[in-house]
Scaffold this active site. Structure first.
Site, PDB file in Angstrom:
ATOM      1  N   SER A 100     -41.513  -1.212 -52.009  1.00  0.00           N
ATOM      2  CA  SER A 100     -41.884  -1.926 -50.793  1.00  0.00           C
ATOM      3  C   SER A 100     -40.834  -2.989 -50.507  1.00  0.00           C
ATOM      4  CB  SER A 100     -43.246  -2.597 -50.980  1.00  0.00           C
ATOM      5  OG  SER A 100     -43.381  -3.626 -50.025  1.00  0.00           O
ATOM      6  N   HIS A 120     -40.929   2.045 -48.519  1.00  0.00           N
ATOM      7  CA  HIS A 120     -42.221   1.566 -48.016  1.00  0.00           C
ATOM      8  C   HIS A 120     -41.981   0.321 -47.159  1.00  0.00           C
ATOM      9  CE1 HIS A 120     -46.608   1.217 -48.031  1.00  0.00           C
ATOM     10  NE2 HIS A 120     -46.444  -0.090 -48.192  1.00  0.00           N
ATOM     11  N   ASP A 132     -43.600  -2.514 -44.796  1.00  0.00           N
ATOM     12  CA  ASP A 132     -44.853  -3.223 -44.511  1.00  0.00           C
ATOM     13  C   ASP A 132     -44.785  -4.008 -43.206  1.00  0.00           C
ATOM     14  OD1 ASP A 132     -46.626  -2.684 -46.762  1.00  0.00           O
ATOM     15  OD2 ASP A 132     -45.080  -3.664 -47.972  1.00  0.00           O
ATOM     16  N   MET A 182     -46.731  -6.446 -40.712  1.00  0.00           N
ATOM     17  CA  MET A 182     -47.863  -7.385 -40.665  1.00  0.00           C
ATOM     18  C   MET A 182     -47.787  -8.227 -39.403  1.00  0.00           C
ATOM     19  SD  MET A 182     -47.956  -8.677 -44.580  1.00  0.00           S
ATOM     20  CE  MET A 182     -47.697  -7.549 -45.964  1.00  0.00           C
ATOM     21  N   HIS A 185     -46.216   1.239 -43.116  1.00  0.00           N
ATOM     22  CA  HIS A 185     -47.593   0.823 -43.395  1.00  0.00           C
ATOM     23  C   HIS A 185     -47.974  -0.248 -42.377  1.00  0.00           C
ATOM     24  CE1 HIS A 185     -50.403  -1.454 -46.442  1.00  0.00           C
ATOM     25  NE2 HIS A 185     -51.047  -1.001 -45.391  1.00  0.00           N
ATOM     26  N   MET A 227     -50.115  -2.903 -40.834  1.00  0.00           N
ATOM     27  CA  MET A 227     -51.233  -3.848 -41.016  1.00  0.00           C
ATOM     28  C   MET A 227     -51.302  -4.640 -39.732  1.00  0.00           C
ATOM     29  SD  MET A 227     -50.311  -4.739 -44.949  1.00  0.00           S
ATOM     30  CE  MET A 227     -48.654  -4.084 -44.779  1.00  0.00           C
ATOM     31  N   MET A 263     -55.293   0.810 -51.040  1.00  0.00           N
ATOM     32  CA  MET A 263     -54.824  -0.537 -51.365  1.00  0.00           C
ATOM     33  C   MET A 263     -55.451  -0.961 -52.683  1.00  0.00           C
ATOM     34  SD  MET A 263     -52.767  -1.299 -48.973  1.00  0.00           S
ATOM     35  CE  MET A 263     -52.371  -2.924 -49.629  1.00  0.00           C
ATOM     36  N   GLY A 321     -51.508  -8.110 -47.250  1.00  0.00           N
ATOM     37  CA  GLY A 321     -50.963  -9.347 -46.678  1.00  0.00           C
ATOM     38  C   GLY A 321     -49.814  -9.927 -47.481  1.00  0.00           C
ATOM     39  N   GLY A 331     -46.921  -9.204 -54.799  1.00  0.00           N
ATOM     40  CA  GLY A 331     -47.078  -9.960 -56.035  1.00  0.00           C
ATOM     41  C   GLY A 331     -48.499 -10.266 -56.463  1.00  0.00           C
ATOM     42  N   ASP A 346     -51.005   1.181 -53.391  1.00  0.00           N
ATOM     43  CA  ASP A 346     -50.173   0.059 -52.943  1.00  0.00           C
ATOM     44  C   ASP A 346     -50.759  -1.254 -53.446  1.00  0.00           C
ATOM     45  OD1 ASP A 346     -48.545  -1.697 -51.578  1.00  0.00           O
ATOM     46  OD2 ASP A 346     -49.129  -1.025 -49.577  1.00  0.00           O
ATOM     47  N   GLY A 347     -50.021  -1.914 -54.346  1.00  0.00           N
ATOM     48  CA  GLY A 347     -50.407  -3.255 -54.756  1.00  0.00           C
ATOM     49  C   GLY A 347     -50.541  -3.412 -56.261  1.00  0.00           C
TER      50      GLY A 347
HETATM   51  C1  DX5 Z   1     -49.306  -5.738 -49.391  1.00  0.00           C
HETATM   52  C2  DX5 Z   1     -48.298  -4.669 -49.090  1.00  0.00           C
HETATM   53  C3  DX5 Z   1     -47.617  -4.093 -50.279  1.00  0.00           C
HETATM   54  C4  DX5 Z   1     -46.857  -5.082 -51.113  1.00  0.00           C
HETATM   55  C5  DX5 Z   1     -47.001  -4.654 -52.530  1.00  0.00           C
HETATM   56  O1  DX5 Z   1     -50.075  -5.982 -48.264  1.00  0.00           O
HETATM   57  O2  DX5 Z   1     -48.917  -3.583 -48.404  1.00  0.00           O
HETATM   58  O3  DX5 Z   1     -46.833  -2.968 -49.941  1.00  0.00           O
HETATM   59  O4  DX5 Z   1     -45.486  -5.176 -50.812  1.00  0.00           O
HETATM   60  O5  DX5 Z   1     -46.377  -5.579 -53.347  1.00  0.00           O
HETATM   61  P1  DX5 Z   1     -46.553  -5.579 -54.911  1.00  0.00           P
HETATM   62  O6  DX5 Z   1     -46.056  -4.261 -55.431  1.00  0.00           O
HETATM   63  O7  DX5 Z   1     -45.746  -6.735 -55.319  1.00  0.00           O
HETATM   64  O8  DX5 Z   1     -48.018  -5.753 -55.205  1.00  0.00           O
HETATM   65 ZN    ZN Z   2     -47.824  -1.664 -48.090  1.00  0.00          ZN
END
Ligand code: DX5
Ligand code: ZN
Length: 227
Positions: A8, A33, A35, A37, A67, A69, A138, A143, A146, A176-177
């Site tokens: 990501s 990936h 993201d 937002m 992805h 959001m 998820m 959001g 880490g 994811d996450g």
């Molecule tokens: C969170 C994102 C993820 C995020 C994952 O909302 O959708 O893709 O970057 O990060 P890590 O792998 O650090 O949990």
């Molecule tokens: Zn994501």
């Protein structure tokens, strides 16, 4: 099962994004990936179609896994298709008309997927699974990168894998996450085939070193080889 690693870019160095993506792909990642937002559906604000297009112009040919959001969903779909997205996934609660949004993504020439938050039930899959290329579970609340992996999502993964197999479909199951070398094997054993990893990958090695991602990707693959 073919396993795919999807770093990501949320955790990449955005000041050098093209280089970061090149390096992570050279180190053996399969998918980018991406993201998106909107500070409305989720409490953070990131990147849009311009950045996706810039990565394509930079020469990235790997699949880009967008992805979303964002809420609403439909308005932005054609823009991402034009910008070179491969997959476009969205959260069902962010769309008034889920079937229409899936259709829009397909008509735009991209591969549609649905994303389920940790507490979101899977019931809409009953009527959508055969129209999807991807189900994204998820394992954190969306959001931020880490965060800590939420273990009950493994049960959801087993459920979705069962549904895919029962229907004989070729749908990817992505998570994811909070994924990293310590838990990727367990996640794969629950039926997941595509693994998003943000901080685990982009946090590895020394910033600026073109080979900084070699060993983290290799250790993720080594764990997957034990499944
Ligand atoms: C969170 C994102 C993820 C995020 C994952 O909302 O959708 O893709 O970057 O990060 P890590 O792998 O650090 O949990
Ligand atoms: Zn994501």
């Amino acid at each position: 099962m073919t396993y795919r690693i999807a770093p990501s870019i949320l955790s990449a160095n955005f000041a050098r994004l093209g280089e970061e993506v090149d390096n992570v792909l050279k180190s053996g990642a399969d998918i980018v990936h991406f993201d998106v937002m909107d500070n409305h559906y989720v409490p953070n604000l990131t990147i849009g179609p311009l950045v996706c297009e810039a990565l394509r112009k930079h020469g990235v040919t790997a699949p880009i896994d967008v992805h979303l959001m964002v809420k609403p969903v439909d308005r932005i779909v054609p823009d991402f298709a034009k910008a070179g997205a491969t997959y476009i996934t969205f959260h069902p609660e962010a769309s008034e008309h889920i079937d229409r949004s899936i259709g829009l993504i397909r008509e735009a020439g991209c591969k549609p997927g649905l994303v389920f938050n940790p507490a979101t039930p899977l019931d809409v899959l009953e009527w959508t699974l055969d129209k999807l290329d991807m189900v994204l579970l998820m394992s954190v609340n969306p959001g931020f990168g880490g965060q800590k992996f939420i273990p009950h999502v493994l049960d959801k993964a087993r459920q979705v894998r069962k549904m895919i197999e029962a229907r004989g479909l070729n749908v990817s199951l992505e998570i994811d996450g909070g994924v990293g070398p310590a838990n990727i094997r367990e996640v794969a054993q629950a039926g997941v085939d595509t693994f998003v990893a943000g901080s685990a990958v982009f946090g590895a090695g020394k910033d600026g070193d073109p080979h900084r991602y070699d060993s983290i990707i290799a250790s993720l693959r080594a764990e997957l080889a034990k499944v």
